[in-house]
Design a protein around this motif. Sequence first.
Motif, PDB file in Angstrom:
ATOM      1  N   PHE A  30       0.797  -1.231   0.000  1.00 35.62           N
ATOM      2  CA  PHE A  30       0.000   0.000   0.000  1.00 35.62           C
ATOM      3  C   PHE A  30       0.831   1.284   0.000  1.00 35.62           C
ATOM      4  N   LEU A  31       2.115   1.188   0.415  1.00 35.99           N
ATOM      5  CA  LEU A  31       2.918   2.422   0.520  1.00 35.99           C
ATOM      6  C   LEU A  31       4.212   2.319  -0.279  1.00 35.99           C
ATOM      7  N   ASP A  32       4.204   1.480  -1.308  1.00 32.45           N
ATOM      8  CA  ASP A  32       5.384   1.319  -2.162  1.00 32.45           C
ATOM      9  C   ASP A  32       6.640   0.947  -1.397  1.00 32.45           C
ATOM     10  N   GLY A  33       6.482   0.283  -0.282  1.00 35.75           N
ATOM     11  CA  GLY A  33       7.648  -0.172   0.480  1.00 35.75           C
ATOM     12  C   GLY A  33       8.439   0.943   1.135  1.00 35.75           C
ATOM     13  N   LYS A  34       7.805   2.113   1.351  1.00 38.32           N
ATOM     14  CA  LYS A  34       8.530   3.238   1.973  1.00 38.32           C
ATOM     15  C   LYS A  34       7.911   3.568   3.337  1.00 38.32           C
ATOM     16  N   ILE A  35       8.782   3.913   4.277  1.00 34.51           N
ATOM     17  CA  ILE A  35       8.285   4.303   5.600  1.00 34.51           C
ATOM     18  C   ILE A  35       7.535   5.629   5.472  1.00 34.51           C
ATOM     19  N   PRO A  36       6.305   5.673   5.995  1.00 41.65           N
ATOM     20  CA  PRO A  36       5.549   6.935   5.918  1.00 41.65           C
ATOM     21  C   PRO A  36       6.019   7.915   6.995  1.00 41.65           C
ATOM     22  N   LYS A  37       5.391   9.070   7.072  1.00 43.04           N
ATOM     23  CA  LYS A  37       5.869  10.058   8.069  1.00 43.04           C
ATOM     24  C   LYS A  37       5.409   9.650   9.480  1.00 43.04           C
ATOM     25  N   THR A  38       6.186  10.132  10.454  1.00 41.52           N
ATOM     26  CA  THR A  38       5.920   9.739  11.845  1.00 41.52           C
ATOM     27  C   THR A  38       4.630  10.381  12.334  1.00 41.52           C
ATOM     28  N   PRO A  39       3.658   9.579  12.759  1.00 38.86           N
ATOM     29  CA  PRO A  39       2.417  10.157  13.278  1.00 38.86           C
ATOM     30  C   PRO A  39       2.591  10.519  14.758  1.00 38.86           C
ATOM     31  N   ALA A  40       1.614  11.184  15.324  1.00 36.02           N
ATOM     32  CA  ALA A  40       1.651  11.468  16.765  1.00 36.02           C
ATOM     33  C   ALA A  40       1.648  10.135  17.499  1.00 36.02           C
ATOM     34  N   ALA A  41       2.352  10.087  18.643  1.00 34.89           N
ATOM     35  CA  ALA A  41       2.445   8.822  19.381  1.00 34.89           C
ATOM     36  C   ALA A  41       1.062   8.360  19.818  1.00 34.89           C
ATOM     37  N   GLY A  42       0.757   7.110  19.562  1.00 36.16           N
ATOM     38  CA  GLY A  42      -0.561   6.574  19.906  1.00 36.16           C
ATOM     39  C   GLY A  42      -0.443   5.358  20.807  1.00 36.16           C
ATOM     40  N   THR A  43      -1.373   4.422  20.639  1.00 34.95           N
ATOM     41  CA  THR A  43      -1.427   3.298  21.583  1.00 34.95           C
ATOM     42  C   THR A  43      -0.205   2.382  21.480  1.00 34.95           C
ATOM     43  N   ILE A  44       0.356   2.255  20.266  1.00 35.82           N
ATOM     44  CA  ILE A  44       1.512   1.357  20.157  1.00 35.82           C
ATOM     45  C   ILE A  44       2.736   1.999  20.800  1.00 35.82           C
ATOM     46  N   ALA A  45       2.853   3.321  20.659  1.00 32.68           N
ATOM     47  CA  ALA A  45       3.965   4.012  21.325  1.00 32.68           C
ATOM     48  C   ALA A  45       3.868   3.794  22.832  1.00 32.68           C
ATOM     49  N   GLU A  46       2.640   3.853  23.322  1.00 32.09           N
ATOM     50  CA  GLU A  46       2.431   3.630  24.761  1.00 32.09           C
ATOM     51  C   GLU A  46       2.804   2.206  25.143  1.00 32.09           C
ATOM     52  N   ALA A  47       2.334   1.260  24.336  1.00 35.48           N
ATOM     53  CA  ALA A  47       2.632  -0.156  24.622  1.00 35.48           C
ATOM     54  C   ALA A  47       4.135  -0.401  24.562  1.00 35.48           C
ATOM     55  N   ALA A  48       4.816   0.282  23.637  1.00 35.02           N
ATOM     56  CA  ALA A  48       6.260   0.095  23.501  1.00 35.02           C
ATOM     57  C   ALA A  48       6.972   0.644  24.739  1.00 35.02           C
ATOM     58  N   ALA A  49       6.557   1.845  25.178  1.00 35.28           N
ATOM     59  CA  ALA A  49       7.204   2.432  26.359  1.00 35.28           C
ATOM     60  C   ALA A  49       7.005   1.519  27.566  1.00 35.28           C
ATOM     61  N   GLU A  50       5.808   0.994  27.654  1.00 35.82           N
ATOM     62  CA  GLU A  50       5.479   0.086  28.750  1.00 35.82           C
ATOM     63  C   GLU A  50       6.356  -1.176  28.690  1.00 35.82           C
ATOM     64  N   ALA A  51       6.512  -1.721  27.484  1.00 35.51           N
ATOM     65  CA  ALA A  51       7.304  -2.954  27.312  1.00 35.51           C
ATOM     66  C   ALA A  51       8.776  -2.705  27.643  1.00 35.51           C
ATOM     67  N   VAL A  52       9.299  -1.553  27.215  1.00 32.86           N
ATOM     68  CA  VAL A  52      10.713  -1.244  27.479  1.00 32.86           C
ATOM     69  C   VAL A  52      10.941  -1.160  28.997  1.00 32.86           C
ATOM     70  N   LYS A  53       9.999  -0.523  29.659  1.00 36.84           N
ATOM     71  CA  LYS A  53      10.124  -0.362  31.112  1.00 36.84           C
ATOM     72  C   LYS A  53      10.063  -1.729  31.812  1.00 36.84           C
ATOM     73  N   ALA A  54       9.074  -2.519  31.429  1.00 37.75           N
ATOM     74  CA  ALA A  54       8.899  -3.827  32.073  1.00 37.75           C
ATOM     75  C   ALA A  54      10.086  -4.744  31.764  1.00 37.75           C
ATOM     76  N   HIS A  55      10.575  -4.671  30.536  1.00 35.90           N
ATOM     77  CA  HIS A  55      11.711  -5.493  30.127  1.00 35.90           C
ATOM     78  C   HIS A  55      12.911  -5.198  31.037  1.00 35.90           C
ATOM     79  N   ARG A  56      13.212  -3.927  31.189  1.00 37.67           N
ATOM     80  CA  ARG A  56      14.373  -3.541  32.014  1.00 37.67           C
ATOM     81  C   ARG A  56      14.165  -3.985  33.462  1.00 37.67           C
ATOM     82  N   HIS A  57      12.960  -3.728  33.961  1.00 38.76           N
ATOM     83  CA  HIS A  57      12.657  -4.098  35.344  1.00 38.76           C
ATOM     84  C   HIS A  57      12.910  -5.596  35.561  1.00 38.76           C
ATOM     85  N   HIS A  58      12.391  -6.397  34.643  1.00 41.27           N
ATOM     86  CA  HIS A  58      12.511  -7.850  34.831  1.00 41.27           C
ATOM     87  C   HIS A  58      13.933  -8.349  34.584  1.00 41.27           C
TER      88      HIS A  58
END
Length: 646
Positions: A367-395
Motif C-alpha cells: 500500500f505504501l510502495d515499500g517506503k516508511i511513511p511520516k511519523t504520526p503522533a504517538a498513539g497506543t503502540i507508542a504507549e505499549a512500547a514504552a510500557e514494554a521497554v520499562k517492564a523489560h528492564r525491570h525484569h
Amino acid sequence: MSENTYYITTPIYYVNDMPHIGHIYTTVMADAFARYHRMQGRTVRFLTGTDEHGQKIEKSAAAQGLQPIELADKVVERYRHLWEVLNISHDDFIRTSEDRHKAGVTEIIKRIMASDDLYKGDYEGWYCAGAEAFVPDSQVVDGKDTESGYPVERLSESSWFFKLSAYQEPLLEWYKANPDCIQPKSRYNEVLRFVEGGLRDLSVSRTSVSWGVPFPDDPDHVVYVWLDALTNYISALGFGSDDASAYDQFWPAQIHMVGKDILRFHCVYWPAFLMSAGLPLPKTVFGHGWWMRDDAKMSKSLGNVVRPDYLIERFGPDALRYFLAREMAFGLDASFSDVAFLERFNADLANALGNTTSRAVSMTERFLDGKIPKTPAAGTIAEAAAEAVKAHRHHMDKMEPHRALEATWRLLSAINGRIQEQQPWALAKQGDEGRAALEAVLYESLEGLRIASLLIEPFMPSIAERLRTQVGARGLPVNLGDATVWGLLSEGTSIGKTEALFPRVDVKKMMKELAQRDEPGVQAKESSKSEKPEAEDDGLISIDDFAKVKLVVGIVKEAERVPKSKKLVKLMVDLAEDELRQVVAGIGAKYAPEDLMGRRIVVVANLKPAKLMGVESHGMLLAASLDGDPDLLSPDGEVPPGTEVR
Ligand code: MSP
C-alpha cells in the motif's frame, strides 16, 4: 572493578560427555544477560570454558582408550562449535589445561597456604567421581551419593586439607550482610541452612588421581578438581600471571551463573577459598533450575537426553534460545517436551512475531510502495512500547528474563491488535480518505516492531537483526537507551523484503520427525509403545493427541442466518489471519446474529472444511451443550484474536 563493568561467568563444562540442553541453558542465559548489559552501555566481560581435570575425565578417557587431553581436545571443539552456532558472545574461553590457568591455581594455593589454612592429613571416606565430591557417610545409601545419584567409592589416601570449618562464621556474616549474594531467595536460604549446620574441613588434593594441576611444592598430589575449577573465574583474568590488568578491571564478578546442583561449591567453598586468599568475593551467584525431559530426569541410560543439534538445524539457533529462555521460570525447574517446543514455536514465533512482522511489512510494500511513511503522533503502540521497554528492564534487572520476554510479547500483541482494529487493507480501499490512518497504523506497527527487535536482541540476536532489516531499521543504533525512544524510523526509507522469520510447522508431522532424532533408549521405548494395541481403551488421550487440536480465539465480525435453517448461523470470524474465516455454527435457536457481532469466541481452527446445508464451514466454534442448548465459550479477558487456547 568500576561501576560500569559487568563480569559474568558460566560454569566450566566437564569434557567427559557431549553437551545437552541443560548445559546450553546456562550459557544461553548468561549470553542474554551479557548482551543486555552491553546494550545498556556497560563494559562487559563474559567468560565460559571447560573443566578438564579430575577423576571423572581421567576415567572416561581411559574407557575410550584416550589420553585425558585427547578426550578434552575432542569435546572442547564440540563446545566451541556449539557456542559459535548458537551465537554466544563470550569474550574469553578458558580451558583448565592451559598454563595461564595453572598459574592462577598455583597462586591461590600459595596465598591460602600463607594464611595457614592448609594442613596435611589422611582422607578416609567416600568419594563420588560423578559429582567430583567427597561425600559424608550420612549421604551414602546402597553405594550411591543420595544427592547426585552417582555411585561412590571408598578412599583412603594422604591429602591436603583446607580449614573450611574456620570459615563458618565469616561465611554466615557474608550471607547476612549481602542478602542478594545468592539468588533466587530459596537458594540463599538453602545455603544458609547448610552452613548453619556446621562445616567440616575439606580435602583439597588427591594422590590416586594424576590428571590435574600438581600441588605447589608437593607434586605427588594433584589439586582437588573443584579448587582447580573454581579458580578459572580469576585465572582467566590473568590472576597469578604477569599481566593482571583484566583482573583489576573486572574482579569481583557481578554474577556467577550456575545450575542449582553446583550451588554449594560456588556459595560455600569458593567464597571461603577467596576469603582465605584475601581476595574480594563475587557479588552474586545465581542458581537456576533443572531441565527435565517430559517431567523425568534426563539421563543417558534412559536415552531421553535432549541434544541441541537437531533442534538448531531444523528450527534455527534463535528458536532454541527463545524456548529455553521463555519456557523456564528463571530459578525454577522446567520440563522440555517436543509438543511444548512446537507449540511455542508456532504460537510465539511463527504467529505472534513472524506473522505480525510479515503483515506490517507486506502491507507497507503493497500500500505504501515499500517506503516508511511520516511519523504520526504517538498513539497506543507508542504507549505499549514504552510500557514494554520499562517492564523489560525491570525484569532483566530482577533476573526474570522469562518475564522480560512476556512483556515483549505483550507489545507484539498490541501491534497485532492495532492492525486488526484499524484494518489497513480496508483503509487502503478508501483511497485518499483512508490514507492518513493507513500511514499512521503502518508506521506505528513498523516502529513498534523496531523497538521489539531491541528487546528481543539479547535472546535472539540474529532474528532481531533480520527483523530490523525488514522494518527498515537497518543501521539504526542497537542499544536499550536512546534507541528505544519512539520515532526513529525515518520517512522515505525503504523497508526490506517480507520473509518468513519462522515458517509455521505442522505439529503432528514434526512430532514424528522429532521422535526419530531421539537417542536409542527413547526410540526403543516409543516403538515398543506403538507396538502395543492402541486399545487398552481407558478413554484417555495423551497431551500429544490434544495438541493436534488447534484452538484459537476469534472475534465475530459478521453473522447471518443460513437460509432455510432454524439453527445454522454463518459467521465471519477474525482469527488474525489475512482474511476473515467463515464458520457455520448450529447456535441459531439460542443466539440471534446481531447478538453475536463483536463477541469473542473459541474456534477449532484446523478442522477439515465441511458443508452444512450447502454452506462451507472452515472450523467449528466451542459451546457447552446443556440439554442440547448451546452456551458459547468465551475467554475471560480481552484476549486478541489469533491467540491460541491451550
Ligand atoms: N565442571 C562443573 C562446573 C565447574 S564450575 C567452576 C560442572 N560441569 S557440568 O558440565 O556437569 O555442568 C555444567 C552446568 O550445566 C551446571 O550449571 C549444571 O547445573 C548445568 N546442567 C547440567 N545438566 C542440567 C540440566 N538437566 N538442567 C539444567 N542445567 C543443568 O558441574
